[in-house]
Design an enzyme around this catalytic site. Sequence first.
Site, short mmCIF file in Angstrom:
data_model
loop_
_atom_site.label_atom_id
_atom_site.label_comp_id
_atom_site.label_asym_id
_atom_site.label_seq_id
_atom_site.Cartn_x
_atom_site.Cartn_y
_atom_site.Cartn_z
N SER A 1 -11.13 -1.84 4.04
CA SER A 1 -10.40 -2.14 5.27
C SER A 1 -9.90 -0.84 5.89
CB SER A 1 -9.20 -3.04 4.98
OG SER A 1 -9.66 -4.26 4.48
N GLU B 1 -5.55 2.80 7.61
CA GLU B 1 -5.11 2.80 6.21
C GLU B 1 -5.88 3.88 5.44
OE1 GLU B 1 -4.79 -1.00 4.09
OE2 GLU B 1 -6.08 -0.16 2.54
N ARG C 1 0.83 -1.23 0.00
CA ARG C 1 0.00 0.00 0.00
C ARG C 1 0.86 1.27 0.00
NH1 ARG C 1 -2.39 -3.52 -1.35
NH2 ARG C 1 -4.10 -4.59 -0.34
P1 FAD Z 1 -9.46 8.10 -3.16
O1 FAD Z 1 -10.15 7.45 -2.01
O2 FAD Z 1 -10.20 9.14 -3.89
O3 FAD Z 1 -8.06 8.69 -2.65
C1 FAD Z 1 -7.17 7.91 -1.89
C2 FAD Z 1 -5.83 8.65 -1.79
O4 FAD Z 1 -5.21 8.67 -3.07
C3 FAD Z 1 -5.98 10.11 -1.36
O5 FAD Z 1 -4.90 10.45 -0.53
C4 FAD Z 1 -5.90 10.88 -2.66
O6 FAD Z 1 -5.40 12.19 -2.47
C5 FAD Z 1 -4.95 10.02 -3.47
N1 FAD Z 1 -5.19 10.10 -4.91
C6 FAD Z 1 -6.27 9.65 -5.61
N2 FAD Z 1 -6.11 9.87 -6.93
C7 FAD Z 1 -4.90 10.48 -7.07
C8 FAD Z 1 -4.15 10.98 -8.18
N3 FAD Z 1 -4.62 10.90 -9.45
N4 FAD Z 1 -2.93 11.55 -7.96
C9 FAD Z 1 -2.45 11.66 -6.70
N5 FAD Z 1 -3.12 11.22 -5.60
C10 FAD Z 1 -4.31 10.64 -5.79
N6 FAD Z 1 -8.21 -1.40 -1.63
C11 FAD Z 1 -7.35 -2.38 -1.96
O7 FAD Z 1 -6.15 -2.10 -2.14
N7 FAD Z 1 -7.77 -3.67 -2.13
C12 FAD Z 1 -9.07 -4.05 -1.96
O8 FAD Z 1 -9.41 -5.21 -2.13
C13 FAD Z 1 -10.01 -3.02 -1.61
N8 FAD Z 1 -11.32 -3.32 -1.43
C14 FAD Z 1 -12.20 -2.34 -1.12
C15 FAD Z 1 -13.55 -2.67 -0.96
C16 FAD Z 1 -14.48 -1.70 -0.64
C17 FAD Z 1 -15.94 -2.08 -0.48
C18 FAD Z 1 -14.06 -0.34 -0.51
C19 FAD Z 1 -15.07 0.74 -0.20
C20 FAD Z 1 -12.73 0.00 -0.66
C21 FAD Z 1 -11.77 -0.99 -0.96
N9 FAD Z 1 -10.41 -0.69 -1.12
C22 FAD Z 1 -9.53 -1.67 -1.45
C23 FAD Z 1 -9.92 0.70 -0.87
C24 FAD Z 1 -9.90 1.62 -2.11
O9 FAD Z 1 -10.86 1.23 -3.07
C25 FAD Z 1 -8.51 1.65 -2.76
O10 FAD Z 1 -7.54 2.13 -1.83
C26 FAD Z 1 -8.45 2.54 -4.01
O11 FAD Z 1 -7.20 2.39 -4.61
C27 FAD Z 1 -8.69 4.02 -3.72
O12 FAD Z 1 -8.89 4.67 -4.96
P2 FAD Z 1 -9.78 6.00 -5.07
O13 FAD Z 1 -9.73 6.45 -6.48
O14 FAD Z 1 -11.12 5.78 -4.50
O15 FAD Z 1 -8.92 6.98 -4.17
#
Ligand code: FAD
Length: 309
Positions: free
Chosen positions: A228, A298, A178
């Site tokens: 998580s 996380e 991560r």
């Molecule tokens: P956001 O939540 O919008 O942002 C997360 C972070 O990334 C923030 O700090 C943001 O500033 C930064 N960020 C986002 N985009 C950019 C960019 N373009 N440039 C720079 N910084 C950026 N994660 C896993 O790893 N594995 C799993 O199996 C998993 N399962 C999940 C299941 C559920 C039901 C949920 C709700 C979440 C799960 N996640 C999981 C967590 C999440 O989906 C991941 O961490 C995902 O990668 C976050 O992406 P996001 O676009 O939603 O980021």
Amino acid sequence: MQVEQAYAKLSSVMGKSRVKRNEPMMRHTSFKIGGPADLLTCPETREQLLYCYRTGRAYDLPVFLMGNGSNLLVGDLGIRGMVLKTAGGYEDMTVEGERVRVQSGMLLSRLTNAALKHGLTGMEFACGIPGSVGGAVVMNAGAYGGQMADVVETVTAYDPQTDTVRTFDADELDYGYRHSIFRDNDMIVLEATLRLIRGSAAQSRETMKDLNCRRREKQPLNMPSAGSVFKRPEGYYAGTLIQESGCKGMRAGDAMVSEKHAGFIVNAGKATARDVLDLIEQVRQTVHEKAGVWLEPEIHIVGEMPDKN
Ligand code: FAD
């Protein structure tokens, strides 16, 4: 901070549908929690994204970059300044042979389906992760034995410190659990090139079906959450520690430790960010008392919280 001036300028250039004032962040997070952002912009092109960023800074606004909001806890008083959201607009993709070049706002679910249509495999692990490519590249998102580090070839990012765009090779990204360099700097991930493998679409479809099935069985997907909540502590699984410490079903207001998967905190109604933070603290204390391990969140906690009463 000159929010009104920035709003007037951006909405006249980009249109009111892509620039919002006092936008409730609960509409943009998978937790369905979060107060208003002073300004929220949803660019569709790299030019628009950089224009939004530079305009925000020119009017002295702090800029927070988000993807799809699936790993965020936004404070109940919201976010001061500008939120720049990539998901839902900045999401072009081109495929050349086994290489996929994709903009950071593309959702992983759409990307995995598109890869499948092109007969490309290697992204199946990501089909049920509800994030954007940018969020996944930053977090090195992973599941079921796969992670972004396995498929990322290059990442193109904007560096606000030098006002330049730069392309990084995968071995410059310091990928770990991560973790990537983008967690330690304020760069904006614009695009990624992924290297996939030509394979059987039918087999890929089966794998994705199976993984989604396993997810539905184990995770509370019918309730708002951010996945998580805690990082995996070395040598343990956070969910197991929480379950064995008796925290399943523990509540603070409407925030609840999921009965289905103890690693998830769910919004069981009208949970506030304060409820979630209080519950995180209760869980940390309990796990520390019972198992001697301090869990670390996380999820990304951003924005303003009301004072504790
Ligand atoms: P956001 O939540 O919008 O942002 C997360 C972070 O990334 C923030 O700090 C943001 O500033 C930064 N960020 C986002 N985009 C950019 C960019 N373009 N440039 C720079 N910084 C950026 N994660 C896993 O790893 N594995 C799993 O199996 C998993 N399962 C999940 C299941 C559920 C039901 C949920 C709700 C979440 C799960 N996640 C999981 C967590 C999440 O989906 C991941 O961490 C995902 O990668 C976050 O992406 P996001 O676009 O939603 O980021």
